[in-house]
Design an enzyme around this catalytic site. Structure first.
Site, PDB file in Angstrom:
ATOM      1  N   ASP A  47       0.830  -1.200   0.000  1.00  0.00           N
ATOM      2  CA  ASP A  47       0.000   0.000   0.000  1.00  0.00           C
ATOM      3  C   ASP A  47       0.866   1.253   0.000  1.00  0.00           C
ATOM      4  OD1 ASP A  47       1.001  -0.276   2.568  1.00  0.00           O
ATOM      5  OD2 ASP A  47      -0.898   0.132   3.580  1.00  0.00           O
ATOM      6  N   TRP A 172      -4.363  -2.861  10.928  1.00  0.00           N
ATOM      7  CA  TRP A 172      -3.065  -2.199  11.016  1.00  0.00           C
ATOM      8  C   TRP A 172      -3.178  -1.211  12.187  1.00  0.00           C
ATOM      9  CZ3 TRP A 172      -4.240  -4.674   6.711  1.00  0.00           C
ATOM     10  CH2 TRP A 172      -3.310  -4.922   5.698  1.00  0.00           C
ATOM     11  N   TYR A 174      -1.347   1.442  14.177  1.00  0.00           N
ATOM     12  CA  TYR A 174      -0.163   2.302  14.149  1.00  0.00           C
ATOM     13  C   TYR A 174      -0.382   3.532  15.030  1.00  0.00           C
ATOM     14  CZ  TYR A 174       1.797  -0.273  10.159  1.00  0.00           C
ATOM     15  OH  TYR A 174       2.328  -1.231   9.333  1.00  0.00           O
ATOM     16  N   LYS A 207      -1.884  -6.224  13.145  1.00  0.00           N
ATOM     17  CA  LYS A 207      -0.568  -5.896  12.609  1.00  0.00           C
ATOM     18  C   LYS A 207      -0.023  -4.685  13.358  1.00  0.00           C
ATOM     19  CE  LYS A 207       1.828  -3.969   8.633  1.00  0.00           C
ATOM     20  NZ  LYS A 207       1.691  -3.139   7.425  1.00  0.00           N
ATOM     21  N   LYS A 209       3.889  -2.567  14.633  1.00  0.00           N
ATOM     22  CA  LYS A 209       5.324  -2.422  14.387  1.00  0.00           C
ATOM     23  C   LYS A 209       6.109  -3.114  15.508  1.00  0.00           C
ATOM     24  CE  LYS A 209       4.950   1.911  11.837  1.00  0.00           C
ATOM     25  NZ  LYS A 209       5.367   3.331  11.736  1.00  0.00           N
ATOM     26  N   GLY A 256       7.520  -5.068   8.702  1.00  0.00           N
ATOM     27  CA  GLY A 256       8.954  -5.012   8.434  1.00  0.00           C
ATOM     28  C   GLY A 256       9.528  -3.618   8.563  1.00  0.00           C
ATOM     29  N   GLY A 257       8.653  -2.597   8.414  1.00  0.00           N
ATOM     30  CA  GLY A 257       9.111  -1.218   8.578  1.00  0.00           C
ATOM     31  C   GLY A 257       9.940  -0.731   7.411  1.00  0.00           C
ATOM     32  N   ARG A 284       8.231  -3.065   1.991  1.00  0.00           N
ATOM     33  CA  ARG A 284       9.389  -2.410   1.374  1.00  0.00           C
ATOM     34  C   ARG A 284      10.646  -3.256   1.425  1.00  0.00           C
ATOM     35  NH1 ARG A 284       8.857   3.131   4.600  1.00  0.00           N
ATOM     36  NH2 ARG A 284       7.700   1.704   5.964  1.00  0.00           N
TER      37      ARG A 284
END
Length: 309
Positions: A47, A172, A174, A207, A209, A256-257, A284
């Site tokens: 995304d 997600w 965050y 999900k 981090k 994965g960041g 990424r």
């Protein structure tokens, strides 16, 4: 699908109040790809073109400008699923129909607007997910944002709608917003709190981090110290986040960041696996590498989780 393993059956038992469709699609996620039957996950999310812009996302590996590339990477690497926004899935879903489970990301934001209180826009629907043959929907929340209430309320409605359509929800989570420091966005207490919030809102898969060895909230710091909650190693911190997700009865996967070296990625994954994390959702660090290198990295990540199963 292959016969369900004891581990898959155990995980499905945690979702006893969900309907057969939701549990079937969770089983599809767990019974696809290299990690079939282990209850572990490696998912490819793309995304970033929407979230960060095309050049920042795809210039390191220009093949990634084509949505077909990411479908094929997820298939060839043996990922459990491929997650993306509406446009990317619409561009290629027919060509790759049935070859990899799909997760439709229902909300997105961009970096063009600089916001103290971030909130994502809803960019797709549960109906779109059904039409595209997806096995799950995805949705981002920003715990810590002053705009969190509309996100939470919207998510609950989407979770309900997805359940009616027989699909689980991946959240997600965050943390960000003017109430948190930049360091606090990945603080162990904040990440664990975000996981708990996601579970309370009905997430089937959370999900987050990878958490850092830092405690943002003064009130939480007192409790961590009083009860000697370990935070020094990645495995310690992941264990606490998983514990915070209904004592491990919800699937928790870790992003994965930002792009980093291969050994740094693998060392982080080893810590996640050692702490009981259910897997990685790696964008990424996969698609910005040349294809052969990306396939090798994803294979190495999957092997770490397979051995930890």
């Amino acid at each position: 699908m292959p016969p369900a393993t004891d581990r898959v059956k155990q995980i499905l038992s945690w979702y006893a109040t969900d309907n057969t469709g939701v549990k079937t699609n969770l089983a599809r996620l767990m019974n696809h790809g290299t990690l079939t039957g282990t209850g572990r996950f490696v998912i490819l999310p793309v995304d970033q073109g929407f979230e960060h812009g095309p050049a920042r996302s795809f210039a390191p590996n220009p093949a990634g400008y084509d949505p077909d590339y990411h479908f094929q990477l997820a298939i060839d690497s043996g990922c459990n699923a491929y997650a993306a926004p509406l446009g990317s899935l619409e561009a290629s879903a027919d060509k790759f129909a049935g070859q990899v489970p799909l997760i439709l990301k229902l909300n997105n934001s961009d970096t063009l607007a600089k916001m103290d209180q971030p909130i994502s826009a809803v960019t797709a629907s549960v109906t779109d997910a059904v039409r595209l043959g997806c096995v799950a929907i995805g949705y981002t929340i920003y715990p810590g944002s002053g705009a969190r209430n509309p996100m939470y309320e919207e998510l609950r409605e989407l979770v309900r709608e997805a359940k009616d359509a027989g699909m689980p929800t991946v959240v997600w989570a965050y943390p960000r917003g003017s109430g948190l420091s930049k360091e606090g966005e990945t603080a162990i207490d904040v990440v664990a709190y975000a996981a708990q919030i996601s579970c309370q809102l009905g997430a089937h898969i959370v999900k987050v981090k990878p958490p850092k060895d830092y405690i943002e909230q003064a009130e939480a710091k007192k409790v961590f110290e009083k009860y000697n909650i370990p935070t020094k190693t990645m495995a310690d911190r992941v264990k606490h986040v998983v514990q915070s997700a209904f004592n491990g009865k919800r699937i928790v996967i870790f992003s994965g960041g930002e792009a980093k070296g291969t050994e740094d990625v693998l060392e982080e994954v080893r810590g996640i696996a050692a702490g009981g994390g259910f897997g990685s959702i790696m964008g990424r660090n996969a698609f910005q590498r040349p294809r052969a290198e990306a396939l090798q990295l994803l294979s190495s990540v999957m092997e770490i989780f397979r051995k930890a199963s």
